[in-house]
Design an enzyme around this catalytic site. Structure first.
Site, PDB file in Angstrom:
ATOM      1  N   TRP A  15      37.488  35.752  74.377  1.00  0.00           N
ATOM      2  CA  TRP A  15      37.759  37.195  74.435  1.00  0.00           C
ATOM      3  C   TRP A  15      36.462  37.994  74.601  1.00  0.00           C
ATOM      4  CZ3 TRP A  15      36.341  41.165  70.932  1.00  0.00           C
ATOM      5  CH2 TRP A  15      36.934  42.407  71.186  1.00  0.00           C
ATOM      6  N   HIS A  16      35.374  37.510  74.015  1.00  0.00           N
ATOM      7  CA  HIS A  16      34.105  38.223  74.097  1.00  0.00           C
ATOM      8  C   HIS A  16      33.449  38.066  75.462  1.00  0.00           C
ATOM      9  CE1 HIS A  16      34.495  38.202  69.671  1.00  0.00           C
ATOM     10  NE2 HIS A  16      33.734  39.272  69.727  1.00  0.00           N
ATOM     11  N   GLY A  17      33.826  37.049  76.217  1.00  0.00           N
ATOM     12  CA  GLY A  17      33.260  36.865  77.547  1.00  0.00           C
ATOM     13  C   GLY A  17      33.468  35.444  78.029  1.00  0.00           C
TER      14      GLY A  17
ATOM     15  N   PHE B 189      32.597  44.280  75.550  1.00  0.00           N
ATOM     16  CA  PHE B 189      33.685  43.335  75.325  1.00  0.00           C
ATOM     17  C   PHE B 189      35.042  44.026  75.354  1.00  0.00           C
ATOM     18  CE2 PHE B 189      30.040  41.938  72.583  1.00  0.00           C
ATOM     19  CZ  PHE B 189      29.545  41.035  73.497  1.00  0.00           C
TER      20      PHE B 189
END
Length: 365
Positions: free
Chosen positions: A224-226, A365
Site C-alpha cells: 500500500w505504501h508503494g 502514499f
C-alpha cells in the site's frame, strides 16, 4: 501509484507529471474509506447515508483527504449530521493544530535536514556511528512528520465540530511489534484488521493459517505504501516480528524491564525504517551492513551532514518526547498549554515564511 505511473510512461512515453494531474488528490485514503463504507453497508443496511451532502462531506472532508486518518463513517456520522459550532471544540482544535504544525516545522523539518543528507551519501562512506545516527534521526523525523499532520487534521476538524479518530498513541513506547501496531497509524491498522485480517480468519485459526493471515496482512501494508521492493520488504520485516510474537516470543517483553523492552522495540523498528527510507533495496542492505560493523567509526567532522547545535537540541528533545509517558490532563496543564500553543503557532508560521518547502512524508502514499 508510482508503479502505475512508471509503467504508463514506459508504454506511452508520456510525461508522468500530466498523469499525476489526472489522479485524484488523496486517492489511496479516499479508496480505503469507500471500501469501509461499502463493506459496512453490506454488513449493516443502517450504515447507508441517505443525504448525498452528508456522504460527500465524509468522503472528501478536506483535513483528512491527503494523509488520513482513515475514518469509518460510523465514527463521525453524528458529528456530520449535527454540524453545530462548539466554542470549546474550536479552542481545542486551535491547540491541536498548533501542536501538529510545530511538530512538523520545528522538529521534523530540523531532523530532516540531517537525515536527508545522510541517506544521500554512499553507505561505504558513513561508518557505524553516522549510519546509526541517520537511522534514529529518520525514525524520529517520520513520527513527528506524520503525527504532526494527523494533529493538524484532527485540529482543523475540531474547529468544524467534527471529531476524527486518533492515529497515534506513543508508538515508540511500544513493547513489541504487536503493541507498536496498536499505537502507530492506528486507523490503517484498524482498517487492515477489520477488512482483511478478520475476514481471513483472524487469530481463530491453526498456527499455519495464523502465519499466513499475518503475512498477507503486512504484505498488503507494505504494498500500500508503494510498489518499490523497499516498502514490501519493510512490510514483511514487520510481519516477521509480529508472527514470532504471536507464536510465543511476546512473553519475552513481559520478562524484560519495561524501558528495556521499549528500547529494544524502538531499535528494531528503526532498522525497519531504513528499508522504508532507502531509495533501493541494494542501498538499504549496504546501509544495514554498517550497523553490523560497530568498529567502523567515521568522525562527524569528516562529512558535512548538518549536525549543528540546533539539531542536537531538537534530536535530544524529540527522544525525550517519544519516551515520556502521556501527561494526564489537569487544570494547571490546560492553563499553560493553551496560551503556549498560540506562541508556537506564531513562531511556526514565522519559520515557514523564512524556510524552504518540505512536504509531509505521507503525502506520497
Amino acid at each position: 501509484m508510482n508503479f502505475f505511473i512508471g509503467n504508463f510512461n514506459k508504454l506511452t512515453g508520456s510525461n508522468h507529471s500530466l498523469l499525476k494531474l489526472m489522479i485524484p488528490l488523496g486517492i489511496s485514503y479516499i479508496t480505503f474509506q469507500q471500501i469501509s463504507y461499502i463493506v459496512d453497508i453490506y454488513r449493516d443496511k443502517e450504515a447507508f447515508e441517505n443525504s448525498f451532502v452528508n456522504y460527500a462531506l465524509y468522503a472528501i472532508f478536506f483535513p483528512k483527504i491527503i494523509a488520513g486518518p482513515i475514518t469509518k463513517y460510523s465514527l463521525i456520522k453524528e458529528d456530520i449530521k449535527k454540524r453545530e459550532y462548539n466554542d470549546e471544540l474550536f479552542k481545542e482544535g486551535i491547540y491541536r493544530f498548533s501542536l501538529g504544525l510545530s511538530k512538523k516545522v520545528l522538529i521534523s523539518n530540523t531532523l530532516a535536514l540531517v537525515s536527508n543528507k545522510i541517506f544521500a551519501i554512499d553507505p561505504q562512506l558513513l561508518g557505524f556511528n553516522i549510519s546509526f545516527l541517520g537511522m534514529i534521526t529518520y525514525t524520529l523525523q517520520i513520527y513527528f512528520d506524520f503525527s504532526g499532520y494527523t494533529d493538524m487534521a484532527i485540529g482543523i476538524a475540531k474547529m468544524f465540530s467534527i471529531n476524527l479518530p486518533e492515529n497515534f498513541d506513543k508508538p515508540y513506547k511500544a513493547k513489541g511489534f504487536i503493541d507498536f501496531w496498536r499505537r502507530w497509524h492506528i486507523t490503517l491498522s484498524s482498517f487492515l484488521r477489520d477488512y482483511i485480517y478478520i475476514p481471513l480468519g483472524g487469530n481463530r485459526v491453526s498456527k499455519k493459517r495464523l502465519v499466513f493471515n499475518t503475512f498477507i496482512l503486512f504484505l498488503i501494508s507494505g504494498f500500500w505504501h508503494g510498489a518499490n521492493f523497499t516498502f514490501i520488504v519493510w512490510g514483511i520485516y514487520h510481519g516477521f516480528f509480529v508472527i514470532i510474537e504471536k507464536l510465543g516470543a511476546k512473553k519475552i517483553h513481559k520478562v524484560l524491564p519495561g524501558f528495556v523492552s521499549e528500547v529494544i522495540t524502538f531499535i528494531l523498528v528503526a532498522v525497519g525504517w531504513v528499508f522504508f527510507r532507502a531509495d533501493s533495496l541494494r542501498y538499504a542492505l549496504k546501509y544495514l551492513r554498517n550497523l553490523l560493523t560497530p568498529a567502523k567509526i567515521v568522525p562527524l567532522s569528516t562529512l558535512d551532514i548538518g549536525t549543528y547545535s540546533k539539531f542536537w537540541f531538537v534530536f535530544i528533545l524529540s527522544l525525550i518526547m517519544v519516551f515520556t509517558p502521556k501527561l494526564k490532563e489537569n487544570k494547571i496543564l490546560s492553563m499553560i498549554s493553551k496560551p503556549f500553543s498560540i506562541i508556537i503557532l506564531i513562531y511556526s508560521i514565522a519559520v515557514i515564511t523564512t524556510g524552504s518547502f518540505m512536504p509531509f512524508i505521507y503525502l506520497n502514499f
